[in-house]
Design a protein around this motif. Structure first.
Motif, PDB file in Angstrom:
ATOM      1  N   ASP A   1      38.763   6.946  24.190  1.00 48.09           N
ATOM      2  CA  ASP A   1      37.911   6.299  23.193  1.00 48.09           C
ATOM      3  C   ASP A   1      38.115   6.955  21.844  1.00 48.09           C
ATOM      4  N   THR A   2      37.256   6.609  20.911  1.00 42.18           N
ATOM      5  CA  THR A   2      37.403   7.112  19.542  1.00 42.18           C
ATOM      6  C   THR A   2      37.150   8.606  19.444  1.00 42.18           C
TER       7      THR A   2
ATOM      8  N   VAL B   1      38.059  10.159  27.881  1.00 42.18           N
ATOM      9  CA  VAL B   1      38.541   9.096  28.760  1.00 42.18           C
ATOM     10  C   VAL B   1      37.603   7.911  28.669  1.00 42.18           C
ATOM     11  N   ALA B   2      38.176   6.734  28.360  1.00 41.92           N
ATOM     12  CA  ALA B   2      37.371   5.522  28.254  1.00 41.92           C
ATOM     13  C   ALA B   2      37.184   4.914  29.636  1.00 41.92           C
TER      14      ALA B   2
ATOM     15  N   THR C   1      38.071   1.359  24.872  1.00 44.73           N
ATOM     16  CA  THR C   1      39.395   1.957  24.719  1.00 44.73           C
ATOM     17  C   THR C   1      39.890   1.820  23.288  1.00 44.73           C
ATOM     18  N   ASP C   2      40.201   2.987  22.686  1.00 43.00           N
ATOM     19  CA  ASP C   2      40.728   3.001  21.318  1.00 43.00           C
ATOM     20  C   ASP C   2      42.244   3.221  21.306  1.00 43.00           C
ATOM     21  N   LYS C   3      42.714   4.039  22.233  1.00 44.75           N
ATOM     22  CA  LYS C   3      44.138   4.327  22.335  1.00 44.75           C
ATOM     23  C   LYS C   3      44.515   4.419  23.806  1.00 44.75           C
TER      24      LYS C   3
ATOM     25  N   ALA D   1      47.863   2.495  19.821  1.00 44.57           N
ATOM     26  CA  ALA D   1      46.566   2.165  19.231  1.00 44.57           C
ATOM     27  C   ALA D   1      46.186   0.743  19.629  1.00 44.57           C
ATOM     28  N   VAL D   2      45.032   0.612  20.263  1.00 44.77           N
ATOM     29  CA  VAL D   2      44.590  -0.705  20.733  1.00 44.77           C
ATOM     30  C   VAL D   2      44.003  -1.477  19.560  1.00 44.77           C
ATOM     31  N   GLU D   3      44.646  -2.545  19.165  1.00 41.65           N
ATOM     32  CA  GLU D   3      44.187  -3.386  18.067  1.00 41.65           C
ATOM     33  C   GLU D   3      44.087  -4.841  18.493  1.00 41.65           C
TER      34      GLU D   3
END
Length: 297
Positions: free
Chosen positions: A183-184, A188-189, A195-197, A267-269
Motif C-alpha cells: 500500500d501507500t 503488504v496490501a 494496492t499502490d505498487k 505502480a498501480v494506476e
C-alpha cells in the motif's frame, strides 16, 4: 540274205544297245551323283546358316553393353562385323543354288569371323573387368564420402549441442522470486483496492560462465486474462527474434557472483481485478524466472 550279213546286223544292234545302255547308266549315275552333291550342299548350307545365326545372336548380345564400353573404336568394329555376319547369313537364307566352292568359302569366312569374335570377347571381358573394378572403387569412394559426411554431420550436431549447452549454462537464473502487493505506507496490501505498487524481489544466482557487465532485467506482469500490464506500448525488448512488451525493467551490474536483493516496482494506476497473476523475468534474450501470485478482492 546271207547268214554272215545277218550276224553283222545282230552284232551292230547289240552294240548300239550296249552303248545306249551305257549312256543311260552314265546319265543316271551322274544325276544320282549330282543329287547327292546337292543334298550335301543343302545340308552344309543349313548347318552354316545355323552357325552364322548363332554368331549373329552373339553380336546382338553386345547391344545392351555398348554404352558401358566407353570405347567408340571397339563399338564401330563390332557394328561392322555384325553387318558382315548378317549379310552372309542373308545370303545363306536366300541363295538356294550355292556351289560347293562357295560353301567352302563361307566355312573359311565363318572360322575367321569366329576368331574375330573371340578377340572381341577378350577385349569386352577386359573392359567389363576394368569397369567392374571402377564401379567397386566408386562404391568405396561413395561409402567413404558418406561416412565422412555422416561424421561431419555428427560433429556438427555435437558442436551445436555443445554450443547450446554452453549458451544455456551462461543463462542467468532468477531465484527466490517474491511478488508482494504493497500500500501507500509500504505495507503488504490485503485487498486490491489498497494496492499502490506491486513489488518484485529476487536474486540472480552465481554463474561464472555468463557474460559480465551491465544488463537490463525485464519483468512482465501478466493479468488473469493474459494481457500484460504496460505503461506505454512502445516499452518493448527483444525476445526470440521479436519485440515484446515489458511492465518494468532494471539495469544491473553482473560480475558472475550471486546478486541479491534485486527489486523492481510496478505502480498501480489502473483498475485491477482479483485473480491469479504471473510475473515473468527476462535477461539476455532468455526467460530466467517466473512466479504466480494472487490478488484478492
Amino acid at each position: 540274205m546271207k547268214r554272215s550279213n545277218l550276224v553283222v546286223i545282230i552284232i551292230a544292234v547289240l552294240a548300239v544297245a550296249l552303248i545306249g545302255t551305257g549312256i543311260f547308266i552314265y546319265i543316271q549315275h551322274k544325276q544320282m551323283s549330282d543329287f547327292k552333291e546337292q543334298v550335301e550342299i543343302d545340308k552344309q548350307r543349313s548347318e552354316l546358316e545355323k552357325e552364322y545365326s548363332d554368331l549373329a545372336a552373339q553380336y546382338d548380345q553386345f547391344e545392351g553393353q555398348k554404352m558401358m564400353f566407353n570405347n567408340d573404336s571397339l563399338v564401330e568394329k563390332l557394328d561392322a562385323e555384325k553387318v558382315k555376319v548378317q549379310r552372309l547369313l542373308e545370303e545363306l537364307r536366300t541363295v538356294k543354288n550355292t556351289s560347293s566352292a562357295r560353301i567352302e568359302e563361307l566355312k573359311k569366312e565363318l572360322a575367321t569371323l569366329r576368331g574375330i569374335m573371340r578377340h572381341y570377347v577378350m577385349q569386352i571381358d577386359s573392359l567389363n573387368a576394368a569397369n567392374k573394378q571402377l564401379r567397386e572403387e566408386n562404391a568405396q569412394v561413395t561409402r567413404r564420402y558418406q561416412e565422412v559426411a555422416q561424421t561431419a554431420s555428427q560433429l556438427k550436431q555435437e558442436r551445436e549441442e555443445l554450443t547450446e549447452k554452453v549458451t544455456l549454462a551462461s543463462k542467468l537464473d532468477a531465484v527466490g522470486i517474491v511478488v508482494t502487493p504493497i500500500d501507500t505506507r509500504g505495507k503488504v496490501a490485503k485487498r486490491i483496492k489498497k494496492t499502490d505498487k506491486i513489488k518484485i524481489s529476487f536474486s540472480i544466482a552465481k554463474n561464472v560462465t555468463a557474460e559480465v557487465g551491465e544488463k537490463y532485467l525485464y519483468a512482465r506482469i501478466v493479468k488473469p486474462d493474459g494481457d500484460v500490464l504496460v505503461k506505454d506500448r512502445a516499452d518493448v525488448f527483444p525476445f526470440e527474434d521479436r519485440e515484446i512488451n515489458f511492465s518494468c525493467r532494471k539495469l544491473i551490474e553482473f560480475t558472475g557472483d550471486e546478486l541479491n536483493d534485486v527489486t523492481m516496482y510496478w505502480a498501480v494506476e489502473e483498475f485491477l481485478y482479483p485473480g491469479e497473476y504471473r510475473v515473468d523475468i527476462f535477461a539476455d534474450n532468455y526467460k530466467i524466472g517466473t512466479r504466480s501470485f494472487i490478488l484478492k478482492e
